[in-house]
Scaffold this motif. Sequence first.
Motif, PDB file in Angstrom:
ATOM      1  N   GLY A  44       7.675 -27.008  48.441  1.00  0.00           N
ATOM      2  CA  GLY A  44       7.271 -25.664  47.479  1.00  0.00           C
ATOM      3  C   GLY A  44       9.090 -26.120  46.435  1.00  0.00           C
ATOM      4  O   GLY A  44       9.844 -27.055  46.381  1.00  0.00           O
ATOM      5  N   GLU A  45       9.512 -25.232  45.843  1.00  0.00           N
ATOM      6  CA  GLU A  45      10.634 -25.987  44.853  1.00  0.00           C
ATOM      7  C   GLU A  45      12.090 -25.410  45.599  1.00  0.00           C
ATOM      8  O   GLU A  45      13.051 -26.031  46.023  1.00  0.00           O
ATOM      9  CB  GLU A  45      10.697 -24.862  44.129  1.00  0.00           C
ATOM     10  CG  GLU A  45      11.578 -25.041  42.780  1.00  0.00           C
ATOM     11  CD  GLU A  45      11.655 -24.330  41.432  1.00  0.00           C
ATOM     12  OE1 GLU A  45      11.025 -24.549  41.160  1.00  0.00           O
ATOM     13  OE2 GLU A  45      12.825 -23.509  41.645  1.00  0.00           O
ATOM     14  N   ALA A  46      12.594 -24.330  45.940  1.00  0.00           N
ATOM     15  CA  ALA A  46      13.650 -23.741  46.404  1.00  0.00           C
ATOM     16  C   ALA A  46      13.645 -22.458  47.005  1.00  0.00           C
ATOM     17  O   ALA A  46      12.988 -21.256  46.944  1.00  0.00           O
ATOM     18  CB  ALA A  46      14.676 -23.931  45.662  1.00  0.00           C
ATOM     19  N   PRO A  47      14.349 -22.073  47.824  1.00  0.00           N
ATOM     20  CA  PRO A  47      14.255 -20.804  49.014  1.00  0.00           C
ATOM     21  C   PRO A  47      14.853 -19.802  47.439  1.00  0.00           C
ATOM     22  O   PRO A  47      15.211 -19.632  47.127  1.00  0.00           O
ATOM     23  CB  PRO A  47      15.389 -19.834  49.649  1.00  0.00           C
ATOM     24  CG  PRO A  47      15.691 -21.641  49.830  1.00  0.00           C
ATOM     25  CD  PRO A  47      15.417 -22.595  48.475  1.00  0.00           C
ATOM     26  N   GLY A  48      14.010 -17.986  47.906  1.00  0.00           N
ATOM     27  CA  GLY A  48      14.318 -16.972  47.029  1.00  0.00           C
ATOM     28  C   GLY A  48      14.931 -16.312  47.900  1.00  0.00           C
ATOM     29  O   GLY A  48      15.756 -16.670  48.907  1.00  0.00           O
ATOM     30  N   GLU A  51      13.425 -15.526  51.247  1.00  0.00           N
ATOM     31  CA  GLU A  51      13.602 -16.708  52.177  1.00  0.00           C
ATOM     32  C   GLU A  51      14.925 -16.622  52.729  1.00  0.00           C
ATOM     33  O   GLU A  51      15.347 -17.008  53.681  1.00  0.00           O
ATOM     34  CB  GLU A  51      13.355 -17.692  51.355  1.00  0.00           C
ATOM     35  CG  GLU A  51      12.134 -17.859  51.436  1.00  0.00           C
ATOM     36  CD  GLU A  51      11.137 -17.480  49.848  1.00  0.00           C
ATOM     37  OE1 GLU A  51      12.009 -16.580  49.535  1.00  0.00           O
ATOM     38  OE2 GLU A  51      10.091 -17.002  49.772  1.00  0.00           O
ATOM     39  N   PRO A  57      10.822 -21.416  54.609  1.00  0.00           N
ATOM     40  CA  PRO A  57      10.899 -20.945  53.676  1.00  0.00           C
ATOM     41  C   PRO A  57       9.104 -19.916  53.522  1.00  0.00           C
ATOM     42  O   PRO A  57       8.620 -19.701  54.250  1.00  0.00           O
ATOM     43  CB  PRO A  57       9.676 -22.805  53.452  1.00  0.00           C
ATOM     44  CG  PRO A  57      10.238 -23.192  54.421  1.00  0.00           C
ATOM     45  CD  PRO A  57      10.289 -21.642  55.795  1.00  0.00           C
ATOM     46  N   PHE A  58       8.782 -19.761  51.635  1.00  0.00           N
ATOM     47  CA  PHE A  58       7.676 -18.626  51.534  1.00  0.00           C
ATOM     48  C   PHE A  58       7.659 -17.627  52.595  1.00  0.00           C
ATOM     49  O   PHE A  58       6.125 -17.826  53.279  1.00  0.00           O
ATOM     50  CB  PHE A  58       6.548 -19.902  51.823  1.00  0.00           C
ATOM     51  CG  PHE A  58       6.539 -21.284  50.296  1.00  0.00           C
ATOM     52  CD1 PHE A  58       5.908 -20.551  49.340  1.00  0.00           C
ATOM     53  CD2 PHE A  58       7.195 -22.273  49.902  1.00  0.00           C
ATOM     54  CE1 PHE A  58       6.311 -21.112  48.003  1.00  0.00           C
ATOM     55  CE2 PHE A  58       6.943 -22.976  49.294  1.00  0.00           C
ATOM     56  CZ  PHE A  58       6.226 -22.328  48.003  1.00  0.00           C
ATOM     57  N   ASN A  84      10.667 -27.175  51.646  1.00  0.00           N
ATOM     58  CA  ASN A  84      11.236 -27.013  50.230  1.00  0.00           C
ATOM     59  C   ASN A  84      12.120 -28.264  49.516  1.00  0.00           C
ATOM     60  O   ASN A  84      12.284 -29.134  50.582  1.00  0.00           O
ATOM     61  CB  ASN A  84      11.970 -25.587  49.629  1.00  0.00           C
ATOM     62  CG  ASN A  84      11.389 -24.927  49.963  1.00  0.00           C
ATOM     63  OD1 ASN A  84      10.749 -24.538  49.019  1.00  0.00           O
ATOM     64  ND2 ASN A  84      11.559 -23.729  50.026  1.00  0.00           N
ATOM     65  N   HIS A 159       2.166 -23.305  41.315  1.00  0.00           N
ATOM     66  CA  HIS A 159       3.155 -23.184  42.649  1.00  0.00           C
ATOM     67  C   HIS A 159       2.437 -21.815  42.062  1.00  0.00           C
ATOM     68  O   HIS A 159       2.451 -21.066  41.174  1.00  0.00           O
ATOM     69  CB  HIS A 159       4.511 -22.990  41.700  1.00  0.00           C
ATOM     70  CG  HIS A 159       5.972 -22.262  43.125  1.00  0.00           C
ATOM     71  ND1 HIS A 159       5.818 -21.490  42.925  1.00  0.00           N
ATOM     72  CD2 HIS A 159       6.791 -22.950  43.447  1.00  0.00           C
ATOM     73  CE1 HIS A 159       6.683 -20.896  44.690  1.00  0.00           C
ATOM     74  NE2 HIS A 159       7.241 -22.127  44.538  1.00  0.00           N
TER      75      HIS A 159
HETATM   76  N1  URA Z   1       9.198 -20.651  46.397  1.00  0.00           N
HETATM   77  C1  URA Z   1       9.708 -21.711  46.920  1.00  0.00           C
HETATM   78  O1  URA Z   1       9.952 -22.367  45.706  1.00  0.00           O
HETATM   79  N2  URA Z   1       9.783 -21.733  47.829  1.00  0.00           N
HETATM   80  C2  URA Z   1      10.109 -21.412  49.162  1.00  0.00           C
HETATM   81  O2  URA Z   1      10.268 -21.422  50.032  1.00  0.00           O
HETATM   82  C3  URA Z   1       9.826 -20.040  48.363  1.00  0.00           C
HETATM   83  C4  URA Z   1       9.829 -19.168  46.612  1.00  0.00           C
END
Ligand code: URA
Length: 199
Positions: A44-48, A51, A57-58, A84, A159
């Motif tokens: 994925g992209e990055a923690p929100g 997370e 993650p996720f 991520n 996503h």
């Molecule tokens: N979206 C992401 O791309 N990664 C995460 O870990 C959570 C949300």
Amino acid sequence: MEAHRRLELLSQKIQGCTLCALHQQRKQTVFARGNPNAELCFVGEAPGADEDAQGYPFVGRAGQLLDRMITAMGMRQEEVYITNICRCRPPGNRTPTTEEMEACLPYLHEQLALVQPRVIVALGATATKGLLKTSLGIKAMRGTWKLYRGMIPVMPTYHPAYLLRETEVGRLDAKREVWKDLQAVLERLGRPLPPRGKK
Ligand code: URA
């Protein structure tokens, strides 16, 4: 040293990372969840916020949708590995900058070299850009097989957060496309396609 131990050490190293400004506001770094021996890896992209709070993650709304997608594929959480591009939460959940991605990418390269998945699913534009070094948008990239570092097949797809954001009509179309992409992944892995209506 075995791969699991090296992944642990990599995760510990990332916990102290100060390579980009994102470290200043993080509660903690977010490394991975799932099985490091998995054949299938989601990036994925990055923690929100969720997370960042929980360290995995996720685990927020998008993560719950990702989990449902995995279940719809007929797979168990223990059969996949999830990570991520960036390991720290960008403020306000903005998209990571190119500099932030570049600072973090060597960690992903090391991680993927240890996990050695057979197939990678790139979730969204940032993951696709980071893994494949493309400037093409996700609409142009999704649904077509590419190669990560000339070795590992990558399927770019939307996503899960995009699916949650889309309007009712757009969401149905996007979901259909994601499902097509995930079916292609199952075929590539030589796994059975779940019966229709079971997703
Ligand atoms: N979206 C992401 O791309 N990664 C995460 O870990 C959570 C949300």
